[in-house]
Design a protein around this motif. Structure first.
Motif, mmCIF file in Angstrom:
data_model
loop_
_atom_site.group_PDB
_atom_site.id
_atom_site.type_symbol
_atom_site.label_atom_id
_atom_site.label_comp_id
_atom_site.label_asym_id
_atom_site.label_seq_id
_atom_site.Cartn_x
_atom_site.Cartn_y
_atom_site.Cartn_z
ATOM 1 N N ARG A 158 0.840 -1.210 0.016
ATOM 2 C CA ARG A 158 0.036 -0.047 -0.019
ATOM 3 C C ARG A 158 0.937 1.300 -0.026
ATOM 4 N NH1 ARG A 158 -5.263 0.209 1.448
ATOM 5 N NH2 ARG A 158 -5.201 2.272 1.420
ATOM 6 N N TYR A 159 1.113 1.750 -1.277
ATOM 7 C CA TYR A 159 2.191 2.633 -1.331
ATOM 8 C C TYR A 159 1.568 4.110 -0.723
ATOM 9 C CZ TYR A 159 5.759 5.529 -3.465
ATOM 10 O OH TYR A 159 6.761 6.339 -3.812
ATOM 11 N N ASP A 160 0.266 4.384 -0.638
ATOM 12 C CA ASP A 160 -0.528 5.254 0.126
ATOM 13 C C ASP A 160 -0.141 5.328 1.634
ATOM 14 O OD1 ASP A 160 -2.134 3.169 -0.447
ATOM 15 O OD2 ASP A 160 -3.834 4.401 0.704
ATOM 16 N N TRP A 161 0.249 4.000 2.074
ATOM 17 C CA TRP A 161 0.378 4.194 3.452
ATOM 18 C C TRP A 161 1.710 4.263 3.618
ATOM 19 C CZ3 TRP A 161 -2.132 -0.961 6.187
ATOM 20 C CH2 TRP A 161 -3.494 -0.939 6.010
ATOM 21 N N LEU A 162 2.897 4.060 2.902
ATOM 22 C CA LEU A 162 4.131 4.582 3.005
ATOM 23 C C LEU A 162 4.132 6.237 3.049
ATOM 24 C CD1 LEU A 162 6.081 2.303 0.502
ATOM 25 C CD2 LEU A 162 6.317 2.333 3.047
ATOM 26 N N GLU A 163 3.646 6.701 2.092
ATOM 27 C CA GLU A 163 3.374 8.030 2.016
ATOM 28 C C GLU A 163 2.813 8.831 3.243
ATOM 29 O OE1 GLU A 163 2.750 9.183 -2.589
ATOM 30 O OE2 GLU A 163 1.111 8.521 -1.633
ATOM 31 N N VAL A 179 8.789 -1.562 8.270
ATOM 32 C CA VAL A 179 7.722 -0.892 7.610
ATOM 33 C C VAL A 179 6.395 -1.755 8.060
ATOM 34 C CG1 VAL A 179 6.578 -0.930 5.236
ATOM 35 C CG2 VAL A 179 8.881 0.148 5.576
ATOM 36 N N LEU A 180 6.633 -3.105 7.809
ATOM 37 C CA LEU A 180 5.429 -3.750 8.496
ATOM 38 C C LEU A 180 4.680 -3.579 9.941
ATOM 39 C CD1 LEU A 180 6.640 -7.474 6.701
ATOM 40 C CD2 LEU A 180 4.785 -5.686 5.684
ATOM 41 N N LYS A 181 5.803 -3.452 10.657
ATOM 42 C CA LYS A 181 5.340 -3.078 11.834
ATOM 43 C C LYS A 181 4.793 -1.881 12.076
ATOM 44 C CE LYS A 181 7.596 -2.611 16.591
ATOM 45 N NZ LYS A 181 8.748 -2.583 17.403
ATOM 46 N N ALA A 182 5.254 -0.842 11.445
ATOM 47 C CA ALA A 182 4.569 0.533 11.294
ATOM 48 C C ALA A 182 3.147 0.352 10.808
ATOM 49 C CB ALA A 182 5.481 1.521 10.535
ATOM 50 N N PHE A 183 3.024 -0.463 9.654
ATOM 51 C CA PHE A 183 1.762 -0.799 9.121
ATOM 52 C C PHE A 183 0.718 -1.230 10.115
ATOM 53 C CE2 PHE A 183 2.961 -0.973 4.293
ATOM 54 C CZ PHE A 183 3.059 0.485 4.135
ATOM 55 N N THR A 184 1.189 -1.968 11.190
ATOM 56 C CA THR A 184 0.347 -2.721 11.982
ATOM 57 C C THR A 184 0.034 -1.835 13.127
ATOM 58 O OG1 THR A 184 1.533 -4.745 11.550
ATOM 59 C CG2 THR A 184 0.165 -4.741 13.538
ATOM 60 N N PHE A 270 -6.370 -7.056 1.638
ATOM 61 C CA PHE A 270 -5.523 -5.963 1.100
ATOM 62 C C PHE A 270 -6.137 -4.776 0.371
ATOM 63 C CE2 PHE A 270 -2.647 -4.110 -2.431
ATOM 64 C CZ PHE A 270 -1.472 -3.662 -1.612
ATOM 65 N N MET A 271 -7.194 -5.101 -0.184
ATOM 66 C CA MET A 271 -8.061 -3.980 -0.980
ATOM 67 C C MET A 271 -8.899 -3.386 -0.108
ATOM 68 S SD MET A 271 -9.127 -5.643 -4.710
ATOM 69 C CE MET A 271 -9.841 -6.975 -3.927
ATOM 70 N N THR A 272 -9.289 -3.792 1.140
ATOM 71 C CA THR A 272 -10.351 -3.042 2.231
ATOM 72 C C THR A 272 -9.462 -2.524 3.342
ATOM 73 O OG1 THR A 272 -10.492 -5.426 3.284
ATOM 74 C CG2 THR A 272 -12.198 -4.457 1.533
ATOM 75 N N GLY A 273 -8.128 -2.302 3.266
ATOM 76 C CA GLY A 273 -7.295 -1.542 4.301
ATOM 77 C C GLY A 273 -7.140 -2.306 5.383
ATOM 78 N N LYS A 274 -7.192 -3.806 5.351
ATOM 79 C CA LYS A 274 -6.872 -4.431 6.515
ATOM 80 C C LYS A 274 -5.268 -4.932 6.733
ATOM 81 C CE LYS A 274 -11.091 -4.369 7.947
ATOM 82 N NZ LYS A 274 -11.244 -3.311 9.244
ATOM 83 N N ALA A 275 -4.786 -4.669 5.591
ATOM 84 C CA ALA A 275 -3.303 -5.349 5.442
ATOM 85 C C ALA A 275 -2.370 -4.284 4.485
ATOM 86 C CB ALA A 275 -3.227 -6.598 5.278
ATOM 87 N N GLY A 276 -1.320 -4.152 4.841
ATOM 88 C CA GLY A 276 -0.491 -3.086 4.016
ATOM 89 C C GLY A 276 0.463 -3.673 3.036
ATOM 90 N N MET A 277 0.573 -4.918 3.166
ATOM 91 C CA MET A 277 1.486 -5.905 2.203
ATOM 92 C C MET A 277 0.894 -7.334 2.021
ATOM 93 S SD MET A 277 5.332 -6.426 2.000
ATOM 94 C CE MET A 277 5.972 -4.852 2.397
ATOM 95 N N THR A 278 0.947 -7.565 0.756
ATOM 96 C CA THR A 278 0.795 -8.985 0.266
ATOM 97 C C THR A 278 1.814 -9.347 -0.568
ATOM 98 O OG1 THR A 278 -0.779 -10.569 -0.140
ATOM 99 C CG2 THR A 278 -0.763 -8.607 -1.461
#
Length: 461
Positions: A158-163, A179-184, A270-278
């Motif tokens: 999710r590039y928008d989450w990185l931003e 990054v994965l920790k920050a997404f969580t 991934f598409m519904t905003g529950k996960a930031g990477m797959t």
């Protein structure tokens, strides 16, 4: 007079019988001239469309084909039975794993000379010569022609989450972890809720080859220097990867249902905003963006494929899809016509048919412009090869957002799985033991020992 009339009637009867026999013979000859094409992927999207597809092949090549499309769930079994009984087939679609298992039965015609003489298939601007070398058999022959660009799996983020979090694209496993920790835990979508995971996957190891690739570990079995099979995932070199995944699970960063998730489950997360990477197929970068924007036009959603993590020595590797091939059985009575169709599949007109579909049915072409019909839109530009193998292919509608970059990554770093007759056993055993490791039920060392013991019990080693 009666005798003459009787003889005359007799002659007429004989003549009529002869004409009927000639018509039946001619009809039989016409039927025999058809190229029998067995496939599970090429052709019409619905059974009734297959006739239109056959007619389009004839219009574009002059070759009359008759397609047989067994159900996908039974395809390998039915195809194997048809080949074993010597049915007069002319073109068969076959994946590289099944071809490898049947290779010793001498069922397929060598195509090397035909490929090298082909102005289409031997053109390096259409197919990279290295690709032919990759599928060349140990006897020096090539027995199949590619169906399409099989893509591969890679990290999709999710590039928008990185931003949102002002983070850089990760390049190493340590950076991936941060990054994965920050997404969580850092509220990447800004909704104020603790409702996200860093990573969502499925089928245990199926799409995680990018992580093992950081240590140069190929998926499946490979041969050592002595020619014996072994599993890189069942070696000590894989321990850091298992430790990385176990840590993600233990810290709540890896979505916990990874073992039972089907691909639709983690795609939805991934598409519904529950996960930031797959980790998934390159084509889905574009499909993710298209699907979300179609449902929620104002969504900030941005899916991007990113380069897999590099390992301690700089190694980067992901999984390229195994080849689907078009082969000609030795029993074929129409090898020249069959090869003409296979060659056509990689021409521009063949690419149009394999993607857009059937002219004036799936698309129209007027004044140099293509336009999809409503039916063509529903068919999503997939009639057997949604991404043609040809390097010269340019989609007249353009590619979906993010796909071209993802495809470039796969072409650069993708490595196909070495195909063996034991791939199913590898899948079942590796997934089961890896799941125990990730869940913390056993150590990586125990899991690796279990894998090798079970491989040996299966008679693989």
């Amino acid at each position: 007079m009666k005798k003459q009339l009787f003889l005359c009637k007799g002659y007429v009867l004989v003549l009529l019988l002869a004409v009927c026999a000639l018509n039946l013979w001619a009809q039989g000859e016409k039927e025999e001239e058809k190229v029998i094409w067995v496939t599970s992927v090429q052709g019409g999207r619905e059974p009734e469309e297959n006739v239109l597809f056959e007619n389009e092949v004839k219009r574009l090549t002059g070759v009359e084909v008759s397609m047989i499309k067994p159900p996908s769930s039974e395809y390998s079994t039915k195809l194997t039975a048809m080949l074993a009984t010597g049915e007069p087939l002319d073109i068969v679609y076959i994946d590289s794993s099944l071809m490898a298992s049947l290779k010793d039965q001498d069922l397929f015609e060598p195509l090397t000379d035909r490929i090298e003489a082909s102005k289409v298939l031997h053109d390096p601007s259409i197919i990279d010569p290295a690709e032919w070398e990759r599928i060349r058999d140990k006897d020096g022959e090539i027995y199949g022609v590619f169906n399409k660009f099989e893509q591969g799996t890679l990290p999709i983020i999710r590039y928008d989450w990185l931003e949102n979090l002002e983070l850089e694209v990760p390049t190493t496993l340590d950076e991936y972890y941060r990054v994965l920790k920050a997404f969580t835990f850092d509220d990447p979508d800004g909704n104020g809720e603790d409702d996200t995971y860093g990573l969502a996957v499925g089928y245990s190891l199926y799409d995680l080859s990018s992580l093992f690739g950081a240590y140069g570990l190929a998926r499946g079995f490979v041969k050592d220097e002595t020619g014996n099979l072994y599993s890189p995932y069942a070696t000590e070199a894989a321990i850091p990867v298992y430790e990385f995944l176990a840590r993600l699970y233990r810290e709540g960063i890896l979505e916990p249902n990874f073992i039972t998730n089907k691909s639709s489950n983690f795609r939805d997360m991934f598409m519904t905003g529950k996960a930031g990477m797959t980790f998934y197929w390159a084509a889905w970068v574009g499909l993710f963006n298209q699907t979300v924007k179609a449902e929620r036009p104002d969504s900030p959603f941005k899916a991007r494929g990113i380069t897999p993590p590099k390992g301690p020595d700089g190694t980067i590797m992901c999984r390229a899809g195994n080849d689907g091939l078009m082969a000609i059985p030795r029993v074929s009575k129409h090898k020249d016509a069959a090869f003409k169709v296979i060659e056509f599949w990689h021409s521009y007109d063949g690419n149009i048919l394999s993607t857009l579909g059937i002219k004036d049915h799936d698309y129209t072409f007027d004044n140099g412009t293509y336009e999809l019909t409503e039916l063509g839109k529903a068919h999503a530009m997939d009639h057997g090869a949604p991404q043609p193998k040809s390097l010269a292919w340019v989609n007249p509608f353009g590619e979906l957002e993010g796909f071209e970059k993802a495809a470039e990554i796969v072409r650069t770093y993708g490595k196909p799985q070495y195909v063996t007759a034991y791939d199913k056993q590898w899948e079942e055993i590796s997934r089961a033991e890896a799941a125990k490791i990730i869940l913390g039920k056993i150590s990586p060392e125990e899991g690796i020992a279990n894998m090798n013991k079970r491989f040996e019990q299966e008679g693989i080693f």
